[in-house]
Write an enzyme that holds these catalytic residues in place. Structure first.
Site, PDB file in Angstrom:
ATOM      1  N   LYS A  83       0.802  -1.191  -0.190  1.00  9.47           N
ATOM      2  CA  LYS A  83      -0.444  -0.017   0.337  1.00  9.47           C
ATOM      3  C   LYS A  83       0.499   1.441   0.550  1.00  9.47           C
ATOM      4  CE  LYS A  83      -0.825  -0.743   5.022  1.00  9.47           C
ATOM      5  NZ  LYS A  83      -1.346  -0.681   6.206  1.00  9.47           N
ATOM      6  N   ARG A  92     -11.184  -0.267  14.010  1.00  9.07           N
ATOM      7  CA  ARG A  92     -11.002   0.629  13.289  1.00  9.07           C
ATOM      8  C   ARG A  92     -12.592   0.404  12.289  1.00  9.07           C
ATOM      9  NH1 ARG A  92      -5.318   0.916  10.084  1.00  9.07           N
ATOM     10  NH2 ARG A  92      -5.892  -1.079   9.668  1.00  9.07           N
ATOM     11  N   HIS A 112      -6.638  -7.173  12.742  1.00  7.99           N
ATOM     12  CA  HIS A 112      -5.501  -6.520  12.538  1.00  7.99           C
ATOM     13  C   HIS A 112      -5.135  -6.195  13.996  1.00  7.99           C
ATOM     14  CE1 HIS A 112      -2.232  -4.359  10.553  1.00  7.99           C
ATOM     15  NE2 HIS A 112      -2.580  -3.437  11.147  1.00  7.99           N
ATOM     16  N   ARG A 172       0.782 -11.163   6.756  1.00  8.94           N
ATOM     17  CA  ARG A 172       0.678  -9.949   6.226  1.00  8.94           C
ATOM     18  C   ARG A 172       2.076  -8.995   6.106  1.00  8.94           C
ATOM     19  NH1 ARG A 172      -4.254  -9.973   8.710  1.00  8.94           N
ATOM     20  NH2 ARG A 172      -3.745  -8.266   9.935  1.00  8.94           N
ATOM     21  N   TYR A 211      14.487  30.675   6.806  1.00  5.61           N
ATOM     22  CA  TYR A 211      13.942  31.552   7.431  1.00  5.61           C
ATOM     23  C   TYR A 211      13.739  31.643   8.936  1.00  5.61           C
ATOM     24  CZ  TYR A 211      11.367  30.443   2.962  1.00  5.61           C
ATOM     25  OH  TYR A 211      10.867  30.410   1.633  1.00  5.61           O
ATOM     26  N   CYS A 230      13.408  24.052   4.076  1.00  8.90           N
ATOM     27  CA  CYS A 230      12.970  25.526   3.177  1.00  8.90           C
ATOM     28  C   CYS A 230      12.044  24.142   2.490  1.00  8.90           C
ATOM     29  CB  CYS A 230      13.388  26.334   3.294  1.00  8.90           C
ATOM     30  SG  CYS A 230      14.387  27.551   3.677  1.00  8.90           S
ATOM     31  N   ASP A 251      11.927  24.065  -0.750  1.00 12.65           N
ATOM     32  CA  ASP A 251      13.058  22.949  -1.355  1.00 12.65           C
ATOM     33  C   ASP A 251      14.774  22.787  -1.269  1.00 12.65           C
ATOM     34  OD1 ASP A 251      10.951  23.519  -3.043  1.00 12.65           O
ATOM     35  OD2 ASP A 251      10.919  24.599  -2.723  1.00 12.65           O
TER      36      ASP A 251
END
Ligand SMILES: *Cc1c(COP(=O)(O)O)cnc(C)c1O
Length: 395
Positions: free
Chosen positions: A38, A135, A165, A221, A266, A313, A315
């Protein structure tokens, strides 16, 4: 030639195979493995991981019907189970692509059965027992067992499995997990009394695989352990030796010397108290690199640790390379993985940032290409650069 330079995630498929072998050796003979891929294979790329683990698994598990369809479209033939509740919209896809799903409500089962009959087939489902996670799933009650029987009797439904689970299998104290297992066994017995025998019983996640052989049942699993990360620090790390699969590499784009009193990034949260040499790394929280590493995290350059200065930041971020001899622009910067004698692990990132190791993996973003390695050689790549916007707004 390097395929990508700014930043890329390395995925070690040999490590994936090693982890599968190591888990298999710790399972009872004949226990089926379900590979959990997943969230795009926990950020590693679901398709290449699925292909790599195919020889080891009975089938796959994903979180959404779309994730399952992607696997089918890439030639994955083995069973695929969607672990969560699929909204009604997804039922046609489930049936069309022969994808199993978690179903435990008669109401939804009826709709899925109708969809399957419309396509002239049956929909495969796994019932879910809620043994303590609160859940999804049927409670451990006589009424819930009756509902399971009603679901089973629908003409368009084939019940292939029953799973639950664990909420605390990764903790040292297994009392709660043992109670969940007792509830699960009790529910299985209640269904048996009603003549409902289910082919595939499965409970264990990675923590269960590592620590609870008694929870093997018919299948397990495997999720985070495929990717070489332990579910927690409390599980036994000796029974199954895992090798981390993910690396994250970047490059130094700029080096400069700053004077004492110069603020960095920043908010100017870091101010140099001496002359310093600073390297800029072109990665940020926009790539999934945690902003909470601001002022705390480290990267590896020229085999040494360079500390992050000031805020990360979107990027870019800056690191201190004052004490690293000979740093140059274009030097490799390792954000996750090994360089010379040093290593930065996913757990290090989680611990330093106060984050969660699973989240670090999943959050590596769309802007980061993935490069797949086998025997030290690149065997595939994947990026998300080709935006497939199909809107009504045209330039
Ligand atoms: C995600 C998930 C798993 C895998 O968990 P790991 O801790 O990553 O092994 C197994 N079962 C279900 C139902 C899940 O949602």
């Amino acid at each position: 030639m390097k395929l990508y330079s700014r930043v890329y995630e390395t995925v070690d498929l040999d490590a994936v195979r090693h982890n599968m072998e190591a888990m298999k050796a710790n399972l009872a003979e004949g226990t089926k493995m379900i590979g959990v891929v997943k969230c795009d294979g926990y950020g590693h790329g679901a398709v290449p991981v699925a292909i790599a683990i195919d020889p080891y698994v009975w089938g796959y598990a994903v979180a959404t019907v779309e994730e399952a369809v992607i696997l089918r479209k890439h030639g994955i033939k083995k069973p695929i189970l969607v672990l969560g509740v699929v909204p009604y919209d997804g039922y046609d896809l489930l049936v069309e692509y022969e994808i199993a799903s978690a179903v435990f409500q008669y109401k939804r089962a009826c709709r899925l059965s109708e969809t399957a009959l419309k396509h002239g087939t049956k929909a495969v489902i796994h019932l879910v027992a809620d043994t303590g996670m609160s859940r999804i799933g049927l409670g451990i009650t006589e009424e819930a067992a009756d509902e399971a029987v009603k679901i089973k009797s629908l003409p368009g439904i084939e019940v292939e499995g029953l799973f639950t689970h664990f909420a605390k299998a990764d903790e040292t104290d297994k009392a709660a997990t043992n109670r969940q297992m007792e509830h699960y066994r009790k529910f299985v017995d209640m269904l048996m009394e009603r003549g409902l025998e289910i082919p595939i019983l499965h409970c264990s996640n990675s923590a269960g695989i590592l620590d609870l052989p008694a929870a093997n049942f018919h299948a397990v699993r495997a999720g985070i352990s495929i990717y070489g990360i332990y579910p927690s620090d409390q599980v036994d790390k000796n029974t199954v030796k895992l090798i981390p699969v993910m690396g994250l590499k970047s490059v130094v784009t700029y080096i400069k010397t700053i004077t004492s009193g110069t603020a960095v990034s920043y908010g100017g949260t870091f101010v140099a108290d001496r002359e310093m040499v600073v390297a800029t790394i072109p990665v940020g929280y926009g790539d999934g690199y945690p902003r909470n590493l601001s002022g705390k995290g480290e990267v590896l350059i020229r085999g040494q640790r360079a500390k992050i200065l000031g805020r990360v930041c979107m990027d870019q971020f800056m690191v201190d390379v004052t004490d690293i001899e000979g740093v140059e622009e274009d030097d490799e910067a390792v954000l996750i993985g090994k360089q010379a004698e040093h290593e930065i692990t996913v757990d290090d990132l989680a611990n330093t940032s106060g984050g969660f190791h699973y989240e670090i993996l999943c959050d590596i973003g769309k802007r980061v290409p993935r490069v797949y390695y086998e025997d030290g050689k690149i065997v595939g790549t994947k990026d998300y650069f080709d935006d497939n916007y199909k809107g009504f707004l045209k330039v």
